[in-house]
Design a protein around this motif. Structure first.
Motif, PDB file in Angstrom:
ATOM      1  N   GLU A 128       0.726  -1.294  -0.064  1.00  0.00           N
ATOM      2  CA  GLU A 128      -0.136   0.098   0.082  1.00  0.00           C
ATOM      3  C   GLU A 128       0.851   1.277  -0.115  1.00  0.00           C
ATOM      4  O   GLU A 128       0.475   2.386  -0.420  1.00  0.00           O
ATOM      5  N   GLY A 173      -4.673   1.085  10.024  1.00  0.00           N
ATOM      6  CA  GLY A 173      -5.118   1.868  11.113  1.00  0.00           C
ATOM      7  C   GLY A 173      -4.043   3.034  11.674  1.00  0.00           C
ATOM      8  O   GLY A 173      -4.145   3.479  12.900  1.00  0.00           O
ATOM      9  N   ASN A 214     -18.372   3.347  10.011  1.00  0.00           N
ATOM     10  CA  ASN A 214     -18.146   4.944  10.302  1.00  0.00           C
ATOM     11  C   ASN A 214     -19.461   5.824   9.885  1.00  0.00           C
ATOM     12  O   ASN A 214     -19.558   6.084   8.967  1.00  0.00           O
ATOM     13  N   ALA A 222     -11.615   2.134  13.756  1.00  0.00           N
ATOM     14  CA  ALA A 222     -11.253   2.866  12.661  1.00  0.00           C
ATOM     15  C   ALA A 222      -9.569   1.934  12.420  1.00  0.00           C
ATOM     16  O   ALA A 222      -8.892   2.618  11.893  1.00  0.00           O
ATOM     17  N   MET A 253      -9.444  -1.554  10.537  1.00  0.00           N
ATOM     18  CA  MET A 253     -10.095  -2.703   9.891  1.00  0.00           C
ATOM     19  C   MET A 253      -9.577  -3.870  10.424  1.00  0.00           C
ATOM     20  O   MET A 253     -10.227  -5.017  10.830  1.00  0.00           O
ATOM     21  N   TYR A 295     -17.292  -0.840   4.702  1.00  0.00           N
ATOM     22  CA  TYR A 295     -16.926   0.395   4.347  1.00  0.00           C
ATOM     23  C   TYR A 295     -17.145   0.434   3.046  1.00  0.00           C
ATOM     24  O   TYR A 295     -16.667   0.151   2.204  1.00  0.00           O
ATOM     25  N   LYS A 304     -13.078   2.966  -0.054  1.00  0.00           N
ATOM     26  CA  LYS A 304     -11.901   3.445   0.485  1.00  0.00           C
ATOM     27  C   LYS A 304     -10.673   2.549   0.658  1.00  0.00           C
ATOM     28  O   LYS A 304      -9.665   2.846   0.410  1.00  0.00           O
ATOM     29  N   ARG A 363      -8.654  -0.916   0.157  1.00  0.00           N
ATOM     30  CA  ARG A 363      -7.809  -1.641  -0.978  1.00  0.00           C
ATOM     31  C   ARG A 363      -8.019  -2.803  -1.162  1.00  0.00           C
ATOM     32  O   ARG A 363      -7.971  -3.952  -0.232  1.00  0.00           O
ATOM     33  N   GLU A 406      -5.961  -5.304   1.559  1.00  0.00           N
ATOM     34  CA  GLU A 406      -7.086  -5.265   2.827  1.00  0.00           C
ATOM     35  C   GLU A 406      -8.368  -6.260   2.607  1.00  0.00           C
ATOM     36  O   GLU A 406      -8.251  -7.061   3.236  1.00  0.00           O
TER      37      GLU A 406
HETATM   38  P1  AHG Z   1      -4.660   2.346   6.546  1.00  0.00           P
HETATM   39  O1  AHG Z   1      -4.412   3.049   7.935  1.00  0.00           O
HETATM   40  O2  AHG Z   1      -3.954   1.160   6.039  1.00  0.00           O
HETATM   41  O3  AHG Z   1      -4.651   3.614   5.456  1.00  0.00           O
HETATM   42  O4  AHG Z   1      -6.185   1.947   6.466  1.00  0.00           O
HETATM   43  C1  AHG Z   1      -7.301   2.458   7.335  1.00  0.00           C
HETATM   44  C2  AHG Z   1      -8.699   2.089   6.916  1.00  0.00           C
HETATM   45  C3  AHG Z   1      -9.145   1.013   7.754  1.00  0.00           C
HETATM   46  O5  AHG Z   1      -8.073   0.409   8.568  1.00  0.00           O
HETATM   47  C4  AHG Z   1     -10.102   1.610   8.506  1.00  0.00           C
HETATM   48  O6  AHG Z   1     -11.033   0.708   9.034  1.00  0.00           O
HETATM   49  C5  AHG Z   1     -10.562   2.727   7.806  1.00  0.00           C
HETATM   50  O7  AHG Z   1      -9.358   3.312   7.214  1.00  0.00           O
HETATM   51  C6  AHG Z   1     -10.804   3.868   8.955  1.00  0.00           C
HETATM   52  O8  AHG Z   1     -11.504   5.037   8.278  1.00  0.00           O
HETATM   53  P2  AHG Z   1     -12.303   6.066   8.968  1.00  0.00           P
HETATM   54  O9  AHG Z   1     -11.168   7.327   9.103  1.00  0.00           O
HETATM   55  O10 AHG Z   1     -13.267   6.623   8.028  1.00  0.00           O
HETATM   56  O11 AHG Z   1     -12.737   5.607  10.318  1.00  0.00           O
END
Ligand code: AHG
Ligand code: MN
Ligand code: MN
Length: 341
Positions: A92, A118, A209, A245, A247, A263, A275, A277, A281
């Protein structure tokens, strides 16, 4: 005292008794697990190890990178490039694929990862994780390229994740169910703590969310509205909500006690499928959840059947307890049919 089974023992037994794991794949999984141990050490140091905060750089997705996104990416590459089990890696956090350098032997597997899932939770000391997926090359006669990675998720040879939470837990599938290992920090080893994980088919808990609800498609809003209506609504039962937040942590809860993680597509960016991948993910989590008796869909089709067009492709995700995911798919199909009438 009951006998402790280590990750190595588990993998050797899978290889010997079930013929699931060729030697190269076993080495690959052990190396990834070792890398996760190293990442976990950095995560645990927090401010003391100067690993918190932003790296002030942007990744290919246009997201700001945190220091730990970059550290975890480097640890995974460094750990995996020399063992001879891989042809290339994709992350990623990297624009193109990382081909194993010429000075090392090339293997037949390809490793994909979300090095740190996360990221928004790193600085606030909430569970984060690493997600990985393993594919095998179809044709090893020509040099490895991005096209080799564009396989549907059902072809994954293995998938897993590690959660850096109150405990450090590695969850793994090689296509023969799902096993969970807990890091014993004193011994420095992964110990099998649960095997044959099964997700309950029914649940009263969803993860989404909810601040984005008004931007979602009608079938998605219908599903959530019915959950919120509780005993007085169409579902006739109350629902609970959780949103970590990360996954990786939300899916870990679902593998432990059931639930559904959502999501979805969002009308603010209609050209984006979602959002999350597909390759880093949704596919690995889809494989794990299906192996535990759950389901994963984008509303139209099974996640693992999606033919990827690009490495960093996004996808809408509904994953978890089977009956809820089937219901979500049905709501999407019903909405598509009624719009055609
Ligand atoms: P990453 O940190 O790899 O970019 O992934 C974050 C993802 C996922 O893990 C999580 O469920 C989601 O984004 C959170 O999104 P919000 O900010 O909308 O809560
Ligand atoms: Mn992620
Ligand atoms: Mn990430």
């Amino acid at each position: 005292m009951s006998k402790r089974v280590s990750l190595t023992q588990y993998l050797v037994e899978q290889q010997r008794e079930h013929g699931h794991i060729p030697g190269q794949l076993r080495l690959l999984i052990e190396v990834v697990a070792r890398a996760c141990k190293r990442i976990s050490i950095s995560v645990n140091k927090g401010a003391l190890g100067d690993v918190l905060g932003s790296a002030e750089t942007e990744n290919v997705q246009g997201e700001m990178q945190k220091k730990l996104d970059i550290i975890a990416n480097e640890v995974l590459i460094e750990a995996n490039e020399w063992g001879g089990h891989l042809a290339a890696m994709a992350s990623e956090e990297m624009e193109g694929i990382y081909v194993v350098p010429n000075r090392f032997p090339q293997g037949e597997y390809m490793l994909l990862f979300d090095p740190l899932d996360g990221s928004s939770n790193i600085d606030v000391n909430v569970s984060i994780g690493t997600i990985f997926s393993v594919l095998k090359r179809d044709d090893s006669s020509r040099p490895v390229s991005e096209a080799d990675f564009l396989q549907p998720g059902r072809q994954q040879a293995a998938a897993g994740y590690c959660v850096y939470g109150p405990q450090t837990t590695l969850v793994l599938t090689v296509g023969d169910g799902v096993a969970m290992f807990t890091l014993d920090r004193e011994q420095g080893s992964w110990v099998l703590t649960q095997d044959g994980i099964q997700i309950p088919e029914d649940t009263q808990e969803f993860a989404a969310n909810m601040s984005n609800l008004r931007h979602w498609a009608p079938p998605m809003r219908r599903y959530i509205d019915e959950c919120l209506a509780g005993t007085e609504g169409a579902r006739g039962k109350d629902f609970n909500m959780r949103w970590i937040a990360s996954m990786v942590a939300d899916v870990h809860r679902i593998l432990t006690r059931g639930g559904v993680f959502i999501y979805p597509w969002d009308k603010r960016e209609p050209q984006k499928a979602g959002k999350l991948r597909l390759m880093y993910e949704a596919n690995p989590m889809g494989f794990l959840v299906e192996q535990a008796g759950g389901a994963a869909t984008n509303g139209q089709q099974r996640i693992l059947d999606i033919q990827p067009d690009t490495l960093h492709q996004r996808v809408s995700v509904m994953i978890g307890s089977k009956n809820e995911v089937d219901r979500l798919t049905r709501y999407h199909h019903e909405a598509a049919q009624s719009s055609q009438l």
